[in-house]
Write an enzyme that holds these catalytic residues in place. Structure first.
Site, PDB file in Angstrom:
ATOM      1  N   CYS A  40       0.813  -1.211   0.000  1.00  0.00           N
ATOM      2  CA  CYS A  40       0.000   0.000   0.000  1.00  0.00           C
ATOM      3  C   CYS A  40       0.851   1.267   0.000  1.00  0.00           C
ATOM      4  O   CYS A  40       2.031   1.250   0.348  1.00  0.00           O
ATOM      5  CB  CYS A  40      -0.962   0.006   1.182  1.00  0.00           C
ATOM      6  SG  CYS A  40      -0.159   0.264   2.758  1.00  0.00           S
ATOM      7  N   CYS A  76       0.726   3.843   1.984  1.00  0.00           N
ATOM      8  CA  CYS A  76       1.239   4.329   3.280  1.00  0.00           C
ATOM      9  C   CYS A  76       2.457   3.519   3.727  1.00  0.00           C
ATOM     10  O   CYS A  76       3.293   4.023   4.467  1.00  0.00           O
ATOM     11  CB  CYS A  76       0.154   4.375   4.346  1.00  0.00           C
ATOM     12  SG  CYS A  76      -0.590   2.834   4.814  1.00  0.00           S
TER      13      CYS A  76
END
Length: 143
Positions: free
Chosen positions: A48, A50
């Site tokens: 992902c 993040c």
């Protein structure tokens, strides 16, 4: 679902080039986390945004700190399914999170950084969170 290694290999290397030990099997997770008296930081790495923009850069900054856990290790969610599931079993009753970072000693989670504490922070803030925990949990105590 496991992602192709061609996708996740570079993301693995962002941590392994820093000296973070990969745990690819449940047996490797048990062997490390079953050791007594070691403080271990376990990173649940992921694909992902993040993880890429915040968690891995924050971890890289934190690992420059003079006080660190005895071992830094990682499992890759979506890559090392069995190892990730086993690592998460050590975090129970905390819910699964990717990415996430746990600091464990003697089977006890001493500090945990959940995805929701990563996705809304900067890499610098994540590094501060970790280095504060390192200072508190990993510094050698003198009598």
């Amino acid at each position: 679902m496991a992602y192709p290694e061609s996708f996740i290999g570079p993301m693995r290397q962002e941590l392994t080039r820093l000296g973070v030990q990969e745990l690819r099997t449940a047996g490797e997770v048990d062997a490390l986390l079953g050791e007594k008296s070691k403080t271990v930081m376990v990173i649940v790495n992921s694909m992902c945004g993040c993880a890429a923009g915040k968690a891995r850069p924050g971890i890289a900054l934190a690992l420059r700190h003079p006080v660190k856990p005895d071992v830094a290790a990682t499992v890759f969610a979506g890559g090392d399914i069995e190892a990730t599931d086993r690592a998460r079993s050590y975090f129970a009753p905390l819910p699964p999170s990717s990415p996430s970072i746990a600091i464990i000693r003697d089977g006890q989670v001493l500090h945990f950084v959940h995805r929701h504490q990563i996705e809304n922070q900067t890499a610098d803030a994540i590094a501060r969170n970790l280095t504060d925990a390192f200072d508190r949990l990993c510094a050698v105590q003198t009598p």
